[in-house]
Design an enzyme around this catalytic site. Structure first.
Site, PDB file in Angstrom:
ATOM      1  N   GLU A  58      -0.792 -30.363  56.079  1.00 52.80           N
ATOM      2  CA  GLU A  58      -1.213 -29.270  56.966  1.00 52.80           C
ATOM      3  C   GLU A  58      -1.260 -27.897  56.280  1.00 52.80           C
ATOM      4  OE1 GLU A  58       1.418 -29.397  60.352  1.00 52.80           O
ATOM      5  OE2 GLU A  58       0.487 -31.190  61.146  1.00 52.80           O
ATOM      6  N   GLU A  88       0.417 -38.294  61.481  1.00 57.30           N
ATOM      7  CA  GLU A  88       1.523 -37.866  62.350  1.00 57.30           C
ATOM      8  C   GLU A  88       1.061 -37.867  63.794  1.00 57.30           C
ATOM      9  OE1 GLU A  88       3.515 -34.158  61.490  1.00 57.30           O
ATOM     10  OE2 GLU A  88       3.660 -34.646  59.350  1.00 57.30           O
TER      11      GLU A  88
HETATM   12  C1  FCB Z   1       3.999 -31.145  62.025  1.00 57.54           C
HETATM   13  C2  FCB Z   1       4.728 -31.194  60.707  1.00 57.54           C
HETATM   14  C3  FCB Z   1       5.951 -32.074  60.719  1.00 57.54           C
HETATM   15  C4  FCB Z   1       6.729 -31.945  62.011  1.00 57.54           C
HETATM   16  C5  FCB Z   1       5.822 -32.040  63.206  1.00 57.54           C
HETATM   17  C6  FCB Z   1       6.524 -31.937  64.530  1.00 57.54           C
HETATM   18  O1  FCB Z   1       3.186 -30.010  62.093  1.00 57.54           O
HETATM   19  O2  FCB Z   1       3.874 -31.675  59.716  1.00 57.54           O
HETATM   20  O3  FCB Z   1       6.714 -31.783  59.594  1.00 57.54           O
HETATM   21  O4  FCB Z   1       7.481 -30.795  62.012  1.00 57.54           O
HETATM   22  O5  FCB Z   1       4.818 -31.060  63.151  1.00 57.54           O
END
Ligand code: FCB
Length: 465
Positions: free
Chosen positions: A171, A359
């Site tokens: 990110e 994620e």
């Molecule tokens: C994302 C991050 C990860 C975690 C989640 C909740 O943006 O990549 O490390 O903190 O959010």
């Protein structure tokens, strides 16, 4: 990939990769062990930027307890585990000679995973820049991109063959925005004019690492990057709101997607940033470097943002509306359809790039019940509803190869500290950091085992088994 009427199972394609994810600064702790250097998060916590202070960075003590965590992964039965390497363990001062002890830790971890048929998926940069590099300007200094490339090449040489999935960055938007515009993340700067500069150097470093990977990495390994991709939507159809949402989308999503997959920054936001703040310091050849072909794109999805035009906001000329519907413990709206929107949008606008959802997950206020177990039906519902949307995207022809739940275990949620619990494993931070599998752990194990999601209803089974 059939939906069966009798047992209401939503099946996924053969070979769909199920995994869970973590990141070094969120789980490892062991800040002073084996020569690890200072990271920007250590410094930020010392200055009060993290709830719970420096002690919170001891997090899950995974650096010492990694074998126990690998056993949980094996129990879960996942095909892959996404984790990040701590740059300050490998190069304590950002450069020079790599520290053998840091490299050996990740070698042991990778070997243990491979032995249990869990494929390692490695993120090179999940936000823990060596402080020594920050002292020289951090990501605002182009030289950091070259240091990153050296670090990446060291890891490719060291672990290349045994890591099937590599991710350069996690990110980059969040690094540029929360780290340099709002100051909520390390290094804690509030200098909006650095946004384009930092984002550009992160992407340059990505391109350099991809080129190094093509030279060094053995056949069979693949490389990509993960992006924060939340839909940015207008609060109304008033032209000002629509324009504000479009601008936000350009800064948050298209800035990175276009640069990586189309070879240029979006002209609208580039003009906007150049006029109000500062544009990216692009050198000849950078566009091609950033758009160096990748093998997959990591999609990270949690929620959406709804915008109302606000000319006083310097960065994007809008403000974010509070969520209308139910939220997680992060205050993020639960909006599963957004995952479908994001996946189909990439397919539509950028062509058939292989995708992994690297994620997806939710924080809730979990607590062990009187029976000692942790019942988390909200997380199960959250994950199930998002998997349904992922399945819709597959049916629509989007090439999604796998999904990683965030997270294997409760961990350090950055500046929020330790009380935003995203894990399938509960971590008792007050009592020896004991791990307790939550009900969602058992639920996800079934998803992985069946390669399918049981839908609620007469034949679908409960969610709190
Ligand atoms: C994302 C991050 C990860 C975690 C989640 C909740 O943006 O990549 O490390 O903190 O959010």
């Amino acid at each position: 990939m059939a939906e069966s009427d009798t047992c209401r199972l939503l099946g996924f394609p053969d070979g769909f990769l199920w995994g869970v994810a973590t990141a070094a600064p969120q789980i490892e702790g062991g800040l002073d062990l084996d020569g690890r250097g200072e990271s920007i998060w250590d410094r930020f916590a010392r200055r009060g930027g993290v709830a719970g202070g420096l002690g919170a960075l001891e997090a899950c003590d995974h650096y010492r307890r990694w074998e126990e965590d690998v056993a949980h992964l094996a129990d879960l039965g996942v095909g892959a585990y996404r984790f990040s390497v701590a740059w300050p363990r490998v190069f304590p001062t950002g450069g020079g000679r790599p520290d053998r002890r840091g490299l050996d830790f990740y070698r042991r971890l990778v070997d243990a995973l491979v032995k249990r048929a869990v494929r390692p998926a490695v993120t090179l940069y999940h936000w823990d820049l060596p402080q020594a590099l920050q002292d020289r300007g951090g990501w605002a200094n182009r030289d950091t991109a070259y240091r990153f490339c050296d670090y990446a090449a060291t890891l490719f040489r060291h672990l290349g063959a045994d890591v099937p999935l590599w991710m350069t960055h996690n990110e980059p938007f969040v690094v540029a925005y929360l780290g340099h515009v709002t100051g909520e993340h390390a290094p804690g700067l509030r200098r909006p004019w650095l946004f384009a500069r930092v984002a550009h150097h992160l992407l340059v470093s990505h391109g350099l690492a991809v080129r190094a990977f093509r030279q060094l990495a053995p056949a069979g390994s693949r490389i990509g990057i993960t992006l924060f991709l939340w839909p940015q939507q207008p609060a109304s159809d008033r032209p000002a709101d629509v324009a504000a949402a479009r601008r936000a989308d350009a800064a948050v999503n298209r800035w990175f997607l276009d640069a990586l997959l189309k070879g240029d920054y979006p002209a609208d936001v580039r003009r906007y940033l150049a006029r109000r703040l500062a544009g990216p310091p692009v050198r000849p050849g950078d566009a091609e470097l950033i758009a160096e072909p990748i093998d997959f794109l990591g999609v990270q999805y949690y929620s959406r943002v709804v915008h109302r035009a606000d000319p006083w906001n310097l960065f994007q000329g809008s403000r974010q509306l509070p969520p209308a519907g139910p939220t997680t413990a992060m205050g993020w709206e639960i909006y599963p359809e957004g995952l479908y929107e994001v996946l189909t949008r990439i397919h539509r606008d950028y062509g058939p790039v292989p995708l992994y959802v690297t994620e997806c997950g939710a924080a809730f206020d979990d607590r062990p019940a009187a029976d000692g177990r942790v019942h988390d039906p909200q997380r199960v519902a959250y994950l199930r509803d998002h998997l349904v949307q992922l399945h819709r995207a597959l049916t629509a022809g989007v090439d999604v190869r796998g999904l990683f739940v965030w997270s294997l275990m409760d961990n350090l949620e950055w500046h929020h500290g330790l009380d935003r619990r995203f894990g399938l494993l509960y971590v008792d931070f007050d009592h020896g950091r004991r791990r307790i599998p939550k009900a969602s752990f058992a639920w996800f194990r079934e998803v992985v085992r069946q390669n399918a999601v049981a839908m609620p209803g007469p034949a679908g089974g409960g969610e709190d088994e």
